[in-house]
Structure formats: structure tokens, C-alpha cells
Design a protein around this motif. Structure first.
Motif: not given
Length: 412
Positions: A34-51
Motif C-alpha cells: 500500500a505504501l509503495l502504491l500511495v507514494a507512486y500515486d502522489r508523485f507519479h515517478s519511479p523515484f518515489a518508490v526508491s525514496a
């Protein structure tokens, strides 16, 4: 199996800790997705997942040694309950905030809670059970964690029918609150440094960390295990990248196939963790640790040659067994040979080193797969693991790990 039955029948404090751990591990496994999905939805970038992935590792890299020293100095119950309360607040906030910056901030806060919890709980296990039950307790604790991480994403997939990702983050916060309540009912005893204290002034936490590192280096078996595990994770951690590319591109598998491969490895880790509970002393743990390293190396080489995803299920399950066996055996060995007064610091230092290795593996694995392809990557990872096994074996077969080192650790 008799040892496991004895653990659950005769150790009521262990039962409560394991119950708290089981439900929070399920929540953590579901919240990871869920957290990875939320991060991607809020920033729309693979870097969000890495962060977000770095938010879990960075606090352990930077703070785990100090937090381990705190575990040696202060009440384990206070540290464990406070860690769960901190993670509860962080995940409730993650469910409610909207910006990516706030998401990163609260993910870091959750990482701090995890960095404080891990050395404290590992150092506390010997205080909860009889010494003969310690390997079983360590094995069951590790198996529950891996089963939670394996079943949690499956639970998340079912829950997404009814709730969105923030709802799962909120549910995970509730599991940490329940864990805090359960842990607050357990008597963990006083820190070993408090029991053995002579009234002299205690050093600063940073100085205590240095003393802990000195005590670790004084124990040849524990030092070898910590160093070899650090190197081992640099190779094994890279499969988080390589296995996805192997299944999806080389073996033409879909998302479901990849999920099954990940689940097979998770179940293997849980099984290996339970098998590792058979070690009854430091020497036996050392032998099982070496067996786990060797099995991982051979399994990684086998993964490089798999012709189809059904065969990959077997090789990744075997890899998981070796990983679980090594994980539990290294913790059992450390618990047997490291004095109680310095256990928190040793586990804190180990956590920092392992987290650093995972960070190296995440970035290095991606670069290696991009340059060499998944099959060649697995050959390299397997070869690296076997080199680590050879080096660790050369030391451990000549080192007795049957009893604590004769060192006098400084107070925390």
C-alpha cells in the motif's frame, strides 16, 4: 517439534510477544504494498518508490547503533512500546496526509521506529525464555515475520476490493497500537547493564557504541558472522531487482507468476527459519549458518539456469530455505556468544551494516541487470555468495562459539 510445543506451552511471555508480532507482521506486509502504491500515486515517478525504500533503510544505517546502545541502557519494554507507538502514529499520518513530502517524512518516522525496535527485541529474547528454548523462540520469531511479509501482500490484494491503499496504512497503524498494548503487559526484566551496574557513571551513547563495537570484534565467531552477513546481503539483496526481470522478461511470466515466485521464496524463508531453531548452541548455529550460505549460493546459480517459471518456484523456494536458515542461525549464534550487557549494541551495529548492504544491493542490482542481463546477474550473485561462504567457513570451523566470549563490556 517438541521444542516448539514446549515454547508455546511453558513460556507465556513469549506467547504474548509472538502474538503481537504475528498481527503486526501481517499488517506490515500488507502496508508495504500500500505504501509503495500511495507514494507512486502522489508523485507519479519511479523515484518515489526508491525514496520510500530508502526511508526504511536510512534510519537503520544512521541510528541503529545508537538505538542499540539505548536498548542496553534503558528498559526494553519502554523502547519496544515507544517504537510501536511511533510506528502507529506514522502510519495513521501516512493514511491521512496528501503531499509526497509529508509521505516521505512520516515514512522516515516509521523507519526510526523500526530501527529502534529491532535491536531491542532481539536483545530481549533471552530474557523471555529459558536458554534451551532460545533457538526455538528466535526461529519462530523469524518465521512469523517472513510469513507476515509473504501473506500480507495477498491480504492486501483481497482488501483492495473493499478499501483503497490509505485504508491499509490506517489498518497497519492499528496493528502497531495492538502490539504496543500487548507488549506493555510483558515483564522484560531490567537491562543487563542495570543488573550488573556498580554505580559508576555511564558513558555517552556514542562512546557506548564504540565499546559495543570493541566487544563485538573481541568475539571471533560473532565478528565473522556479522562481517560475512554484511557481504552476503550485498549479493542476496540484489535479487529484489533481478528476480522480477528474470520472471517477467526471460521466462515470459506475468504478474501472477512473479507473485507466486516471491511467495515461494517467502515460504522457503519461513521454513528455513523454523529449521534453524534446532541449533542448541553457538557451534551448532555456526554450522547451520554456513549451510544456509552454501545453499543460497547454489540456489542462486540454479536460478540462473531455470528454463521456466514452474522450475523457478522450486529454485527460489530452495533459496528461501537457505536464507531463512542463515538468518536465524546468525541471530542464535550472536545470542549465545555475546554477553547480555552488550547484545543491544551488537544487534544495532549488525542492523546498520545489513541495511547499508541492502542499499548497495538495490542500486547495484539494478545496474548489474541492466548491463549483464538477469541470468548472468544470478551467476554473479551466486558466485559472490559462495565466496563469502568459503571465507566465513575458513574462520568458523576453527573457532568455538559454544559459550560467551570472555570479555568485559563497558556499560551502556
Amino acid at each position: 517439534m517438541r521444542d516448539l510445543r514446549t515454547l508455546f506451552v511453558t513460556e507465556p511471555r513469549a506467547r504474548r510477544l509472538l502474538a503481537a508480532h504475528a498481527q503486526s507482521s501481517l499488517g506490515t506486509g500488507a502496508a508495504y504494498v500500500a505504501l509503495l502504491l500511495v507514494a507512486y500515486d502522489r508523485f507519479h515517478s519511479p523515484f518515489a518508490v526508491s525514496a520510500i525504500l530508502l526511508c526504511e533503510l536510512a534510519p537503520a544505517i544512521l541510528l541503529a547503533p545508537m538505538l542499540g546502545a539505548a536498548a542496553d541502557r534503558w528498559s526494553p519494554k519502554v523502547i519496544l512500546v515507544a517504537s510501536d507507538v511511533l510506528r502507529c502514529a506514522a502510519f495513521v499520518a501516512l493514511a491521512l496526509v496528501g503531499s509526497f513530502e509529508a509521505t516521505v517524512a512520516f515514512a522516515v518516522l516509521a523507519g526510526v521506529g523500526q530501527a529502534a525496535f529491532q535491536p531491542a527485541v532481539m536483545a530481549s529474547l533471552p530474557r523471555l525464555v529459558e536458554r534451551k528454548s532460545l533457538p526455538s523462540m528466535t526461529g519462530v520469531y523469524g518465521a512469523i515475520q517472513e510469513l507476515g511479509y509473504t501473506a500480507g501482500p495477498v491480504l492486501a490484494a483481497a482488501a483492495f476490493v473493499l478499501v483503497e491503499a490509505p485504508g491499509l496504512l490506517l489498518a497497519n497503524g492499528i496493528t502497531f497500537a495492538l502490539s504496543a498494548v500487548l507488549l506493555a503487559t510483558i515483564d522484560f526484566g531490567r537491562p543487563a547493564t542495570a543488573e550488573a551496574g556498580d554505580g559508576t557513571a555511564k558513558p555517552r551513547l556514542l562512546a557506548a557504541v564504540t565499546d559495543g563495537a570493541r566487544a563485538l570484534r573481541a568475539n571471533r565467531a560473532a565478528w565473522t558472522v556479522v562481517l560475512s552477513s554484511t557481504a552476503f546481503v550485498c549479493f542476496l539483496g540484489a535479487i529484489n531487482v533481478a528476480e522480477l526481470v528474470l520472471v517477467r522478461e526471460t521466462l515470459d511470466g506475468g504478474p501472477a507468476h512473479y507473485s507466486l515466485v516471491v511467495a515461494a521464496m517467502g515460504l522457503g524463508i519461513a521454513g528455513g527459519s523454523l529449521f534453524g531453531a534446532r541449533a542448541q548452541d553457538g557451534d551448532a548455529a555456526g554450522r547451520q549458518y554456513l549451510a544456509g550460505l552454501a545453499l543460497c549460493g547454489v540456489s542462486l546459480l540454479a536460478c540462473a539456469a531455470v528454463p521456466s517459471w514452474p522450475v523457478a518456484l522450486a529454485t527460489f523456494a530452495m533459496l528461501g530455505v537457505g536464507n531463512g536458515l542463515a538468518l536465524v542461525a546468525e541471530n542464535v549464534l550472536i545470542q549465545h556468544v555475546v554477553p547480555d550487557a552488550v547484545k543491544g549494541r551488537v544487534f544495532g551495529l549488525k542492523s546498520a551494516l545489513i541495511s547499508t548492504s541492502f542499499a548497495v544491493a538495490y542500486f547495484g542490482g539494478g545496474a548489474l541487470v541492466a548491463v549483464a542481463g538477469p541470468r548472468a546477474t544470478f551467476v554473479g550473485l551466486g558466485t559472490g555468495c559462495l565466496i563469502v561462504w568459503v571465507a566465513a567457513r575458513a574462520v568458523l570451523v576453527r573457532t568455538s562459539a559454544g559459550r560467551p566470549a570472555e570479555v568485559v563490556p563497558a556499560p551502556a
